[in-house]
Motif scaffolding. Structure first.
Motif, PDB file in Angstrom:
ATOM      1  N   GLN A 127       0.717  -1.277  -0.278  1.00 14.14           N
ATOM      2  CA  GLN A 127      -0.099  -0.016   0.039  1.00 14.14           C
ATOM      3  C   GLN A 127       0.940   1.191  -0.180  1.00 14.14           C
ATOM      4  OE1 GLN A 127      -2.167   1.887   3.528  1.00 14.14           O
ATOM      5  NE2 GLN A 127      -3.747   0.670   2.655  1.00 14.14           N
ATOM      6  N   ASP A 169      -2.746  15.674   7.177  1.00 10.82           N
ATOM      7  CA  ASP A 169      -3.439  15.401   5.783  1.00 10.82           C
ATOM      8  C   ASP A 169      -4.339  16.639   5.613  1.00 10.82           C
ATOM      9  OD1 ASP A 169      -2.450  12.930   5.234  1.00 10.82           O
ATOM     10  OD2 ASP A 169      -4.174  11.800   5.818  1.00 10.82           O
ATOM     11  N   ARG A 228      -4.225  11.343  -1.569  1.00 12.94           N
ATOM     12  CA  ARG A 228      -4.922  10.122  -1.648  1.00 12.94           C
ATOM     13  C   ARG A 228      -6.540  10.307  -1.475  1.00 12.94           C
ATOM     14  NH1 ARG A 228      -3.373   5.140  -2.356  1.00 12.94           N
ATOM     15  NH2 ARG A 228      -1.211   5.812  -1.900  1.00 12.94           N
ATOM     16  N   ARG A 239      -9.785   7.894  -1.142  1.00 11.81           N
ATOM     17  CA  ARG A 239     -10.311   6.632  -1.039  1.00 11.81           C
ATOM     18  C   ARG A 239     -11.633   6.514  -1.211  1.00 11.81           C
ATOM     19  NH1 ARG A 239      -6.343   7.199   2.811  1.00 11.81           N
ATOM     20  NH2 ARG A 239      -4.464   5.755   2.778  1.00 11.81           N
ATOM     21  N   ALA A 286      -4.441  10.807  -6.018  1.00 17.11           N
ATOM     22  CA  ALA A 286      -3.975   9.167  -5.929  1.00 17.11           C
ATOM     23  C   ALA A 286      -5.388   8.546  -5.715  1.00 17.11           C
ATOM     24  CB  ALA A 286      -2.804   8.861  -5.202  1.00 17.11           C
ATOM     25  N   GLU A 340      -7.961   5.560  -4.994  1.00 17.58           N
ATOM     26  CA  GLU A 340      -8.211   4.250  -4.385  1.00 17.58           C
ATOM     27  C   GLU A 340      -9.564   3.980  -4.348  1.00 17.58           C
ATOM     28  OE1 GLU A 340      -7.284   2.198  -0.504  1.00 17.58           O
ATOM     29  OE2 GLU A 340      -5.539   3.199  -1.108  1.00 17.58           O
TER      30      GLU A 340
END
Length: 300
Positions: A26, A78, A94, A96, A123, A125
């Motif tokens: 990951q 973040d 990222r 998700r 990114a 996911e």
């Protein structure tokens, strides 16, 4: 010596993925690198965070306490990065996203290439869950939920709706006949869900004036499996338009009892935890998905 953000991220990834190997994959690191990061972290803290056996990893009491603090620290970093990115007007980081497999395959997947081209610093996911998930526990930014919402603790953004229809393949109907009334359905192979049972309520009137609740002769836990079984001529199904739009256009699935069908549209929402302003990367995905769905035939 103080712990580093990389060490905390490695620790969190091991817990979330369930193994050092999966965490390394990951994070894009080597297994030995993640293992060393964990060792350094425990040495700096002077305690054992995880007990390791050949089959599993188990958090110690100290590990559980530190995990909560580490998550908060990483989340704060973040959030700080998101604020800077928002000032630049460039979504990054990222993202998700979780949705049921049929929605991932038939709605999201066709949009991924253009989204990633438009927002190369995000990114993306994608994960698939047939059941509702805990967004915090699964570290999910956005979950797509189909049907009425019950959880008021989540922020929800409506994306559209999709109509339910009763369908079968031409091959099935040719072999077993086409039902002309709702009552005649009982003589057919009805395919449905094993849970939740509410998904076996079809948009057809029952004898009491409500909607028909069927008892499937074959039950599964996935709309995508039902879709495949219907295409293979196994039986009659009730599925959402977003899943069957192309099949109906091609004639590989046809609507059954169209005149008797009650118009039932499933609401589709994106849900997310955010007590402050929505991050740039979440907003970029919601705007893009919402625009695409507004143009789709299945939402009309």
């Amino acid at each position: 010596m103080k712990t580093t953000l990389d060490e905390m991220q490695a620790f969190i990834a091991v817990i979330d993925t369930g193994s050092i190997t999966a965490a390394a994959e990951q994070l894009g690191q080597t297994t030995s690198g993640v293992s060393r990061a964990l060792g350094r972290l425990e040495e700096k803290l002077g305690t054992t965070l995880l007990t390791r056996t050949t089959r599993r990893l188990q958090l110690t009491a100290e590990g559980e306490s530190f995990l909560a603090q580490a998550r908060a620290i990483v989340a704060s970093v973040d959030a700080a990065e998101e604020q800077i990115a928002a000032r630049r007007g460039t979504p990054s980081g990222r993202l998700r996203v979780d949705a049921a497999m049929p929605f991932v395959l038939h709605v999201i997947a066709p949009l991924v290439a253009e989204y990633c081209s438009r927002y190369p610093q995000v990114a993306l996911e994608l994960n698939s869950s047939e059941r509702y998930i805990d967004l915090l526990e699964r570290r999910t930014d956005i979950a797509i939920r189909i049907g009425p919402l019950a959880d008021s603790t989540l922020h929800a953004r409506p994306l559209g709706h999709s109509r339910l229809r009763v369908l079968a393949s031409p091959a099935y109907l040719q072999q077993h006949g086409t039902p002309k009334t709702v009552a005649q359905l009982q003589a057919h192979a009805l395919l449905g869900f094993n849970e939740p049972d509410s998904l076996n309520t079809w948009p057809l009137p029952d004898a009491d004036g409500g909607l028909l609740h069927v008892r499937p002769s074959l039950a599964v836990n996935s709309g995508e499996i039902l879709h495949r079984l219907a295409l293979e001529g196994v039986g009659i199904v009730c599925l959402s338009d977003f899943l069957t739009e192309q099949d109906r256009a091609q004639g590989s699935l046809v609507q059954v009892l169209a005149k008797q069908t009650v118009e039932v549209r499933q609401p589709i929402h994106a849900v997310y935890y955010r007590n402050t302003a929505v991050s740039a990367r979440i907003r970029s995905f919601l705007d893009y998905l919402g625009e695409a769905m507004a143009k789709a035939a299945y939402t009309q």
